[in-house]
Each structure stands twice: as structure tokens, then as C-alpha cells.
Scaffold this motif. Structure first.
Motif, PDB file in Angstrom:
ATOM      1  N   ARG A 118       0.781  -1.022   0.059  1.00 27.55           N
ATOM      2  CA  ARG A 118      -0.420  -0.120  -0.222  1.00 27.55           C
ATOM      3  C   ARG A 118       0.615   1.330  -0.182  1.00 27.55           C
ATOM      4  NH1 ARG A 118      -2.445  -4.066   2.216  1.00 27.55           N
ATOM      5  NH2 ARG A 118      -4.427  -3.689   2.039  1.00 27.55           N
ATOM      6  N   PHE A 119       0.932   1.806  -1.108  1.00 22.71           N
ATOM      7  CA  PHE A 119       1.474   3.500  -1.182  1.00 22.71           C
ATOM      8  C   PHE A 119       0.136   4.141  -0.718  1.00 22.71           C
ATOM      9  CE2 PHE A 119       3.608   0.422  -3.775  1.00 22.71           C
ATOM     10  CZ  PHE A 119       4.919  -0.137  -3.398  1.00 22.71           C
ATOM     11  N   THR A 120       0.704   5.503  -0.135  1.00 27.44           N
ATOM     12  CA  THR A 120       0.216   6.538  -0.212  1.00 27.44           C
ATOM     13  C   THR A 120       0.729   7.776  -0.970  1.00 27.44           C
ATOM     14  OG1 THR A 120       1.999   7.409   1.008  1.00 27.44           O
ATOM     15  CG2 THR A 120       0.282   6.240   2.634  1.00 27.44           C
ATOM     16  N   GLY A 121      -0.432   8.887  -0.871  1.00 31.56           N
ATOM     17  CA  GLY A 121       0.203  10.052  -1.919  1.00 31.56           C
ATOM     18  C   GLY A 121       1.569  10.717  -1.196  1.00 31.56           C
ATOM     19  N   ASP A 122       2.282  10.886  -0.502  1.00 32.74           N
ATOM     20  CA  ASP A 122       2.954  11.255  -0.497  1.00 32.74           C
ATOM     21  C   ASP A 122       4.047   9.814  -0.369  1.00 32.74           C
ATOM     22  OD1 ASP A 122       2.186  13.473   1.478  1.00 32.74           O
ATOM     23  OD2 ASP A 122       2.350  12.405   2.753  1.00 32.74           O
ATOM     24  N   ASP A 123       3.687   8.683  -0.632  1.00 34.42           N
ATOM     25  CA  ASP A 123       4.765   8.142  -1.161  1.00 34.42           C
ATOM     26  C   ASP A 123       5.555   8.148  -2.514  1.00 34.42           C
ATOM     27  OD1 ASP A 123       5.324   6.833   1.178  1.00 34.42           O
ATOM     28  OD2 ASP A 123       3.789   4.911   0.964  1.00 34.42           O
ATOM     29  N   LEU A 124       3.848   8.000  -3.327  1.00 40.03           N
ATOM     30  CA  LEU A 124       4.573   8.381  -4.265  1.00 40.03           C
ATOM     31  C   LEU A 124       4.739   9.679  -5.581  1.00 40.03           C
ATOM     32  CD1 LEU A 124       0.921   6.407  -5.981  1.00 40.03           C
ATOM     33  CD2 LEU A 124       3.278   5.649  -5.839  1.00 40.03           C
ATOM     34  N   ALA A 125       4.596  10.484  -4.403  1.00 37.69           N
ATOM     35  CA  ALA A 125       5.028  12.432  -4.934  1.00 37.69           C
ATOM     36  C   ALA A 125       6.077  12.372  -4.546  1.00 37.69           C
ATOM     37  CB  ALA A 125       4.543  12.766  -3.597  1.00 37.69           C
ATOM     38  N   ARG A 126       7.192  10.948  -3.605  1.00 36.52           N
ATOM     39  CA  ARG A 126       8.550  10.871  -3.884  1.00 36.52           C
ATOM     40  C   ARG A 126       9.196  10.202  -4.892  1.00 36.52           C
ATOM     41  NH1 ARG A 126       7.028  10.723   1.784  1.00 36.52           N
ATOM     42  NH2 ARG A 126       7.074   8.508   1.703  1.00 36.52           N
ATOM     43  N   LEU A 127       8.688   9.396  -5.720  1.00 34.26           N
ATOM     44  CA  LEU A 127       8.728   8.538  -7.198  1.00 34.26           C
ATOM     45  C   LEU A 127       8.235   9.651  -8.235  1.00 34.26           C
ATOM     46  CD1 LEU A 127       7.519   5.495  -6.293  1.00 34.26           C
ATOM     47  CD2 LEU A 127      10.086   6.228  -6.043  1.00 34.26           C
ATOM     48  N   GLY A 128       7.459  10.832  -7.676  1.00 35.36           N
ATOM     49  CA  GLY A 128       7.214  12.157  -9.278  1.00 35.36           C
ATOM     50  C   GLY A 128       6.298  11.508 -10.141  1.00 35.36           C
ATOM     51  N   LEU A 129       5.117  10.643  -9.366  1.00 35.79           N
ATOM     52  CA  LEU A 129       3.784   9.798  -9.955  1.00 35.79           C
ATOM     53  C   LEU A 129       2.781  10.809  -9.706  1.00 35.79           C
ATOM     54  CD1 LEU A 129       4.033   6.037  -9.725  1.00 35.79           C
ATOM     55  CD2 LEU A 129       4.494   7.538 -11.543  1.00 35.79           C
ATOM     56  N   VAL A 130       2.849  11.595  -8.603  1.00 31.76           N
ATOM     57  CA  VAL A 130       1.566  12.312  -8.179  1.00 31.76           C
ATOM     58  C   VAL A 130       1.429  13.267  -7.699  1.00 31.76           C
ATOM     59  CG1 VAL A 130       0.145  10.406  -7.683  1.00 31.76           C
ATOM     60  CG2 VAL A 130       1.134  11.748  -5.918  1.00 31.76           C
ATOM     61  N   ASP A 131       0.981  14.938  -7.129  1.00 28.96           N
ATOM     62  CA  ASP A 131       1.151  15.673  -6.679  1.00 28.96           C
ATOM     63  C   ASP A 131       0.287  15.867  -5.828  1.00 28.96           C
ATOM     64  OD1 ASP A 131       2.870  17.136  -8.566  1.00 28.96           O
ATOM     65  OD2 ASP A 131       1.522  18.131 -10.017  1.00 28.96           O
ATOM     66  N   VAL A 132       1.198  15.520  -4.397  1.00 27.03           N
ATOM     67  CA  VAL A 132      -0.021  15.837  -3.182  1.00 27.03           C
ATOM     68  C   VAL A 132      -0.275  17.189  -2.822  1.00 27.03           C
ATOM     69  CG1 VAL A 132       0.511  15.533  -1.039  1.00 27.03           C
ATOM     70  CG2 VAL A 132       1.376  14.092  -2.505  1.00 27.03           C
ATOM     71  N   VAL A 133      -1.644  17.414  -2.528  1.00 24.80           N
ATOM     72  CA  VAL A 133      -2.869  18.665  -2.710  1.00 24.80           C
ATOM     73  C   VAL A 133      -4.036  18.196  -1.549  1.00 24.80           C
ATOM     74  CG1 VAL A 133      -4.645  20.376  -3.423  1.00 24.80           C
ATOM     75  CG2 VAL A 133      -3.086  18.797  -4.960  1.00 24.80           C
ATOM     76  N   GLU A 134      -3.810  18.977  -0.317  1.00 32.55           N
ATOM     77  CA  GLU A 134      -4.937  18.770   0.849  1.00 32.55           C
ATOM     78  C   GLU A 134      -5.789  18.304   0.551  1.00 32.55           C
ATOM     79  OE1 GLU A 134      -3.333  18.101   4.338  1.00 32.55           O
ATOM     80  OE2 GLU A 134      -1.383  18.648   3.248  1.00 32.55           O
ATOM     81  N   PRO A 135      -6.905  17.572   1.270  1.00 30.42           N
ATOM     82  CA  PRO A 135      -8.440  17.143   0.727  1.00 30.42           C
ATOM     83  C   PRO A 135      -9.181  18.589   0.472  1.00 30.42           C
ATOM     84  CG  PRO A 135      -7.358  16.417   2.314  1.00 30.42           C
ATOM     85  CD  PRO A 135      -6.361  17.022   2.804  1.00 30.42           C
ATOM     86  N   ALA A 136      -8.767  19.217   1.079  1.00 21.46           N
ATOM     87  CA  ALA A 136      -9.661  20.598   1.366  1.00 21.46           C
ATOM     88  C   ALA A 136      -9.474  20.661  -0.175  1.00 21.46           C
ATOM     89  CB  ALA A 136      -9.907  21.419   2.384  1.00 21.46           C
ATOM     90  N   ASP A 137      -8.124  21.405  -0.172  1.00 19.39           N
ATOM     91  CA  ASP A 137      -8.196  21.875  -2.271  1.00 19.39           C
ATOM     92  C   ASP A 137      -8.229  20.576  -3.094  1.00 19.39           C
ATOM     93  OD1 ASP A 137      -7.339  23.908  -0.379  1.00 19.39           O
ATOM     94  OD2 ASP A 137      -4.854  23.641   0.076  1.00 19.39           O
ATOM     95  N   LEU A 138      -8.195  19.558  -3.425  1.00 19.71           N
ATOM     96  CA  LEU A 138      -7.770  18.440  -4.735  1.00 19.71           C
ATOM     97  C   LEU A 138      -8.980  18.946  -5.555  1.00 19.71           C
ATOM     98  CD1 LEU A 138      -6.747  16.110  -5.110  1.00 19.71           C
ATOM     99  CD2 LEU A 138      -8.425  15.092  -4.191  1.00 19.71           C
ATOM    100  N   GLY A 139     -10.507  19.075  -4.613  1.00 18.28           N
ATOM    101  CA  GLY A 139     -11.342  19.603  -6.347  1.00 18.28           C
ATOM    102  C   GLY A 139     -11.074  20.878  -6.645  1.00 18.28           C
ATOM    103  N   HIS A 140     -10.477  21.789  -5.982  1.00 21.96           N
ATOM    104  CA  HIS A 140     -10.355  23.344  -6.883  1.00 21.96           C
ATOM    105  C   HIS A 140      -9.528  22.826  -7.760  1.00 21.96           C
ATOM    106  CE1 HIS A 140     -10.342  27.409  -7.622  1.00 21.96           C
ATOM    107  NE2 HIS A 140      -8.452  27.341  -6.947  1.00 21.96           N
ATOM    108  N   ARG A 141      -8.329  22.803  -6.941  1.00 22.08           N
ATOM    109  CA  ARG A 141      -6.927  22.843  -7.997  1.00 22.08           C
ATOM    110  C   ARG A 141      -6.965  21.744  -8.650  1.00 22.08           C
ATOM    111  NH1 ARG A 141      -2.347  22.231  -4.688  1.00 22.08           N
ATOM    112  NH2 ARG A 141      -0.808  21.896  -6.505  1.00 22.08           N
TER     113      ARG A 141
END
Length: 217
Positions: A169-192
Motif C-alpha cells: 500500500r503506497f500513499t500519495g506522499d510515497d508516490l509524490a517522492r517518485l514523481g508519480l503524483v502531486d500531493v494536494v490537501e483534501p480540502a483543496d483537491l477539487g479546486h486544484r
């Protein structure tokens, strides 16, 4: 009388501002992909491309993004088409990748085919604790070829092998370190996610298509 939740719209679609927004809408089942949802998803993605929309935003209702294939449901065997569910998942991934620009907004678990959908997007935004997992090999399936190819190109063969085989199980933070995702706080996800899709749509479409081809050649 109890109604069947799968009789309603399992995939919502709307177009505005040059962006086709496609929403998985089976939250009570963690947006697990059965045949009805997949048919609606593929239909929505096809319609958007046929309308000439170049930018797509993929998101999901409820706390989960997508729990993957609904292995408790018919895979097509009951209608004489065994393996249809997998073929539709692969087609949906191909259609997501076919958009010159696409954004996936992952707020919770993205498992198996759900992660494959997110991988197919040009950019994936995820919350820090969003969970990603590929259990396919343990279930006797290979991941879609397109997913293997994109992960290998993004992180190299060794890291891609671990992501696909280890059943971790990989978290968003894990995948951000690999450059696969950009991490966004839950409250901002939809807007971003919406803002990024609109930025893509504001760029000259012919140049976006040319650049995308150059980057994926």
C-alpha cells in the motif's frame, strides 16, 4: 421496495470551459468497476473525444477513488463474453490516455484498475493519505500493458516492478517522492484539479496535442 443502486447513473459527465468532467458515481461500492459502470465510463470518455474535447478531469464520488474491478460481479461470462470487464478497463485507460491533457483527482483508495485509470492521466493529484495498490498478480491477473509501460517510463523498471508486484500500500506522499503524483490537501483537491484542467484547456489545443505527442513518442 428496495431499488438497485446500479440502475442509476454510475458515471456522471459534463462539459464546460473546454473540460470534460467525468465522475465515477458508485460510492456505496467504493466505485468498484462492474460492467454497468464500465460501460457508462467508456461511453462518457468516447463521447467527450468525439465532441473534440481535449481536456478531461477524472474524479469520483465518496471517500474512495476506485476500488478496482468488482470481482464479485459478472466479468462478462454470464452474457457469453468472458473477460469483458478487463477489456473495458483497458479501453477506459486507453481513452483517458488519448486525451491531449487529463487530470485525475484521487481522494482515497485507488486499487488495481482504479490506479490504472489514475496512471493513464497526464497529471494525477492525490491527497497525502490516498492509498494506491496493485493486487492484480495475487488475484491471477497481469496489470494492463499501458499501465506497465507508463510506470516504467515514469520511474524505471525496478521501481515499477515493486509497485506492481509487491502488493504494498503506497500513499500519495510515497508516490509524490517518485514523481508519480502531486500531493494536494483534501480540502483543496477539487479546486486544484479543476483549476489545473482549465489551465490546460486555455492553452492552444494544437500546440498541446503536438507537445503531448513529443513527450510520449
Amino acid at each position: 421496495m428496495k431499488t438497485d443502486p446500479d440502475q442509476g447513473p454510475l458515471c456522471l459527465s459534463e462539459t464546460g470551459g473546454g473540460v470534460a468532467t467525468v465522475t465515477l458515481n458508485r460510492p456505496d461500492a467504493r466505485n468498484a468497476m462492474n460492467l454497468p459502470l464500465l460501460r457508462q465510463l467508456v461511453g462518457a470518455l468516447r463521447d467527450a473525444r468525439e465532441q473534440g474535447v481535449d481536456v478531461m478531469l477524472l474524479k469520483a464520488e465518496g471517500p474512495a477513488f476506485c476500488a478496482g474491478a468488482d470481482i464479485r460481479s459478472d466479468d462478462g461470462t454470464a452474457e457469453g463474453r468472458p473477460g469483458l470487464r478487463r477489456r473495458l478497463i483497458e479501453e477506459a485507460c486507453d481513452l483517458v490516455e488519448a486525451f491531449p491533457a487529463s487530470v485525475a483527482a484521487v481522494q482515497g483508495p485507488a486499487v488495481g484498475g482504479g490506479w490504472a485509470l489514475a496512471v493513464a492521466a497526464t497529471v494525477t493529484l492525490a491527497t497525502p493519505r490516498a492509498m494506491f495498490r496493485f493486487p492484480e498478480l495475487r488475484l491471477g491477473f497481469l496489470p494492463p500493458d499501458q499501465t506497465v509501460r507508463r510506470l516504467r517510463a515514469a520511474v524505471g523498471p525496478a521501481a515499477a516492478f515493486r509497485l506492481l508486484v509487491a502488493d504494498e500500500r503506497f500513499t500519495g506522499d510515497d508516490l509524490a517522492r517518485l514523481g508519480l503524483v502531486d500531493v494536494v490537501e483534501p480540502a483543496d483537491l477539487g479546486h486544484r484539479a479543476r483549476h489545473l484542467a482549465e489551465q490546460f484547456a486555455a492553452a492552444p489545443s494544437d500546440l498541446v496535442r503536438t507537445l503531448r505527442t513529443s513527450l510520449t513518442a
